[in-house]
Write a protein that holds these residues in place. Structure first.
Motif, PDB file in Angstrom:
ATOM      1  N   ILE A  65       0.825  -1.218   0.000  1.00 13.01           N
ATOM      2  CA  ILE A  65       0.000   0.000   0.000  1.00 13.01           C
ATOM      3  C   ILE A  65       0.853   1.260   0.000  1.00 13.01           C
ATOM      4  O   ILE A  65       0.546   2.234  -0.682  1.00 13.01           O
ATOM      5  CB  ILE A  65      -0.953  -0.036   1.211  1.00 13.01           C
TER       6      ILE A  65
ATOM      7  N   GLN B 256     -11.108  -3.127 -16.188  1.00 15.24           N
ATOM      8  CA  GLN B 256     -10.737  -2.718 -14.826  1.00 15.24           C
ATOM      9  C   GLN B 256      -9.311  -2.159 -14.800  1.00 15.24           C
ATOM     10  O   GLN B 256      -9.021  -1.195 -14.100  1.00 15.24           O
ATOM     11  CB  GLN B 256     -10.829  -3.909 -13.863  1.00 15.24           C
ATOM     12  N   TYR B 257      -8.425  -2.781 -15.550  1.00 15.34           N
ATOM     13  CA  TYR B 257      -7.045  -2.262 -15.604  1.00 15.34           C
ATOM     14  C   TYR B 257      -7.010  -0.886 -16.269  1.00 15.34           C
ATOM     15  O   TYR B 257      -6.267   0.007 -15.845  1.00 15.34           O
ATOM     16  CB  TYR B 257      -6.126  -3.232 -16.359  1.00 15.34           C
TER      17      TYR B 257
ATOM     18  N   THR C 269      -8.025   1.525 -13.827  1.00 17.25           N
ATOM     19  CA  THR C 269      -6.977   1.745 -12.831  1.00 17.25           C
ATOM     20  C   THR C 269      -6.004   2.828 -13.281  1.00 17.25           C
ATOM     21  O   THR C 269      -5.699   3.760 -12.525  1.00 17.25           O
ATOM     22  CB  THR C 269      -6.178   0.439 -12.595  1.00 17.25           C
TER      23      THR C 269
ATOM     24  N   THR D  35      -8.456   5.916 -11.916  1.00 16.51           N
ATOM     25  CA  THR D  35      -8.053   5.902 -10.502  1.00 16.51           C
ATOM     26  C   THR D  35      -6.711   6.619 -10.342  1.00 16.51           C
ATOM     27  O   THR D  35      -6.537   7.445  -9.447  1.00 16.51           O
ATOM     28  CB  THR D  35      -7.941   4.455  -9.988  1.00 16.51           C
ATOM     29  N   TYR D  36      -5.774   6.268 -11.236  1.00 18.47           N
ATOM     30  CA  TYR D  36      -4.502   6.980 -11.333  1.00 18.47           C
ATOM     31  C   TYR D  36      -4.465   7.578 -12.734  1.00 18.47           C
ATOM     32  O   TYR D  36      -4.285   6.847 -13.714  1.00 18.47           O
ATOM     33  CB  TYR D  36      -3.320   6.032 -11.109  1.00 18.47           C
TER      34      TYR D  36
ATOM     35  N   THR E  33      -6.556  -9.463  -9.527  1.00 18.05           N
ATOM     36  CA  THR E  33      -6.014  -8.220  -8.967  1.00 18.05           C
ATOM     37  C   THR E  33      -6.609  -6.976  -9.621  1.00 18.05           C
ATOM     38  O   THR E  33      -6.699  -5.935  -8.978  1.00 18.05           O
ATOM     39  CB  THR E  33      -4.478  -8.183  -9.082  1.00 18.05           C
ATOM     40  N   ALA E  34      -7.015  -7.072 -10.895  1.00 14.53           N
ATOM     41  CA  ALA E  34      -7.530  -5.888 -11.607  1.00 14.53           C
ATOM     42  C   ALA E  34      -8.680  -5.229 -10.861  1.00 14.53           C
ATOM     43  O   ALA E  34      -8.756  -4.005 -10.768  1.00 14.53           O
ATOM     44  CB  ALA E  34      -7.987  -6.281 -13.013  1.00 14.53           C
ATOM     45  N   PHE E  35      -9.583  -6.063 -10.339  1.00 15.65           N
ATOM     46  CA  PHE E  35     -10.756  -5.514  -9.666  1.00 15.65           C
ATOM     47  C   PHE E  35     -10.376  -4.745  -8.400  1.00 15.65           C
ATOM     48  O   PHE E  35     -11.069  -3.821  -8.000  1.00 15.65           O
ATOM     49  CB  PHE E  35     -11.748  -6.643  -9.335  1.00 15.65           C
TER      50      PHE E  35
ATOM     51  N   GLU F 245      -7.110  -3.362  -7.900  1.00 15.46           N
ATOM     52  CA  GLU F 245      -6.295  -2.216  -8.314  1.00 15.46           C
ATOM     53  C   GLU F 245      -7.160  -1.041  -8.732  1.00 15.46           C
ATOM     54  O   GLU F 245      -6.804   0.118  -8.489  1.00 15.46           O
ATOM     55  CB  GLU F 245      -5.387  -2.617  -9.481  1.00 15.46           C
ATOM     56  N   ALA F 246      -8.278  -1.342  -9.408  1.00 19.10           N
ATOM     57  CA  ALA F 246      -9.134  -0.263  -9.922  1.00 19.10           C
ATOM     58  C   ALA F 246      -9.693   0.597  -8.797  1.00 19.10           C
ATOM     59  O   ALA F 246     -10.097   1.728  -9.011  1.00 19.10           O
ATOM     60  CB  ALA F 246     -10.267  -0.836 -10.769  1.00 19.10           C
ATOM     61  N   MET F 247      -9.705   0.044  -7.567  1.00 23.72           N
ATOM     62  CA  MET F 247     -10.208   0.813  -6.419  1.00 23.72           C
ATOM     63  C   MET F 247      -9.108   1.644  -5.762  1.00 23.72           C
ATOM     64  O   MET F 247      -9.379   2.356  -4.791  1.00 23.72           O
ATOM     65  CB  MET F 247     -10.797  -0.143  -5.378  1.00 23.72           C
ATOM     66  N   GLY F 248      -7.883   1.529  -6.264  1.00 22.46           N
ATOM     67  CA  GLY F 248      -6.789   2.279  -5.646  1.00 22.46           C
ATOM     68  C   GLY F 248      -6.351   1.635  -4.344  1.00 22.46           C
ATOM     69  O   GLY F 248      -6.491   0.420  -4.154  1.00 22.46           O
ATOM     70  N   ILE F 249      -5.839   2.450  -3.445  1.00 17.91           N
ATOM     71  CA  ILE F 249      -5.267   1.942  -2.196  1.00 17.91           C
ATOM     72  C   ILE F 249      -6.287   1.114  -1.401  1.00 17.91           C
ATOM     73  O   ILE F 249      -5.954   0.083  -0.832  1.00 17.91           O
ATOM     74  CB  ILE F 249      -4.735   3.123  -1.359  1.00 17.91           C
TER      75      ILE F 249
ATOM     76  N   TRP G 260      -6.181  -2.473  -2.451  1.00 14.04           N
ATOM     77  CA  TRP G 260      -5.063  -3.284  -1.950  1.00 14.04           C
ATOM     78  C   TRP G 260      -5.260  -3.657  -0.485  1.00 14.04           C
ATOM     79  O   TRP G 260      -4.834  -4.726  -0.039  1.00 14.04           O
ATOM     80  CB  TRP G 260      -3.727  -2.560  -2.174  1.00 14.04           C
TER      81      TRP G 260
END
Lengths: 268, 268
Positions: free
Chosen positions: A69, A103-104, A107, A111-112, B61-63, B65-69, B72
């Motif tokens: 994180i 979703q990527y 991201t 998101t970023y 992981t994509a799902f 990561e898309a939410m940001g911190i 994780w």
């Protein structure tokens, strides 16, 4: 920033230098601790030191993910420190089926809010399309990479005469346009660059592998030049770890300046 | 948990069901908000509801990561909620040059202590080796995927007679062993599964694409069976979104039980 704006900046600055922020906490200069605060400070200082000579910054997500994180916090603040005058790249090399690829894309484009992201081609069109659907962003697809392993699959000979990477370049080029799609081609593959330019004469190439990996600016510029320059050469270790001593900022600035001067001579 | 322990568990439970935790905040049952706390609660409930019938959990992981911190944090707590009796998979499909691949391996084997991670093959051996260097972990390499885009590159015909995915399977199989290396083969590719079993008779296959994507347990088991079972079928949406009503937990449990029963009949 989009590709057209990037091309204009490149001509204005006579530089196609991308600085790679592959920040490894174990390689920071003396006086930096392995804390989010210090790593963010290092990245911000590196951006500031190289701003005049670079046109883009590439964040290698692996180095940040490995920190957990904390790494994503550092990535977020580092991205925010890249000014709008420079092109930002998430070097993430993602690739998955459509609903996951979406979703990527979310991201790294929402998101970023990067300008661009690197994507792996193995899984085909529906793994790349969700990125291209963001028409104001840039998708950067792996073509021929700079590592030894490129020989294992990328250079396999297909029936019909092409090698796999050639088929990837020509096929994927049809899915996007030179305005929203780039390709990764390693600088260590200079011998292949001329051929690549014939296959995709207009697309920008993101070229890693100069410096630590052994490629040179001159070779890449000679073989890879396009009407709009069409090149973005990434240097990571050769700039951000130019020195581990007290002069690390000056060393980074000088390294970036040195690359920029080599690049300037490629402009006619 | 390693592959040998997984195989023993599969025989004991007569199940090779992997539940995919592709948790999309927009698809949660009524009463769940888009907060870390609620998504963690959903994942924990899903794990608990399916524990008896599943042998593995796969986190896409994509799902997260898309939410940001926040994502994780959710991933970390979800991973912690998967008991040692079950095999954990980070479905991350990473792939990059050696020093970067080492960072990704560290991410999913140390920072987040998964039992296994999915990896993309395009960049060749040095992009995969850093994962295989963790000899007590499992590396899962993309072979022939379940999506339409698999036809674009994976099925390209090479000189010498093989298709690209066949070359990937047979080449990568030589870099690891059936004890630390699996391959992803889509359930929608059942026609190719028999051929794949001939090429790599001993390796475990992680098979997504049953359920929402259209493959069936029966087809996969008939074509993909190996002496040690050698199959791990992943179902995501068909289990975790079996119902959006108040009976979502019962529906998930029943869906998992249904898949397990189909699988049990594959054991001789």
């Amino acid at each position: 920033m989009n590709i057209k704006q990037l091309a204009a900046t490149i001509y204005q600055k006579r530089s196609f230098l991308c600085v790679g922020l592959d920040t490894d906490p174990d390689k920071l200069p003396a006086g930096f601790a392995n804390t989010a605060q210090d790593i963010i400070r290092f990245n911000k200082e590196m951006i500031e030191a190289t701003l005049d000579h670079a046109v883009a910054y590439k964040i290698n997500t692996a180095f940040y993910e490995a920190m957990g994180i904390k790494g994503w916090q550092i990535m977020e603040e580092t991205l925010a420190a890249i000014p709008d005058t420079h092109f930002s790249i998430a070097d993430a090399k993602r690739g998955d089926i459509g609903n996951t690829a979406a979703q990527y894309a979310r991201t790294f484009f929402e998101t970023y809010p990067f300008d661009s992201v690197t994507v792996a081609p193995y899984m085909g069109k529906d793994s790349i399309q969700p990125f291209l659907d963001y028409t104001d962003k840039t998708t950067i697809v792996l073509g021929l990479t700079s590592n030894k392993g490129a020989d294992d699959f990328e250079r396999l000979q297909l029936t019909g005469g092409q090698q796999l990477y050639e088929k990837v370049l020509t096929t994927v080029a049809g899915w996007g346009s030179p305005d929203n799609l780039m390709f990764v081609v390693g600088a260590t593959q200079a011998a292949a660059l001329q051929n690549i330019r014939k296959l995709i004469p207009e697309h920008f190439l993101l070229v890693p592998g100069v410096g630590a990996q052994g490629g040179t600016v001159e070779e890449v510029a000679a073989a890879g030049w396009a009407p709009n320059c069409g090149l973005l050469i990434n240097v990571s270790r050769g700039v951000i770890y130019a020195s581990k001593e007290d002069d690390y900022l000056q060393a980074a600035r000088l390294a970036a300046k040195g690359y920029q001067e080599q690049m300037a001579s490629a402009f006619k």
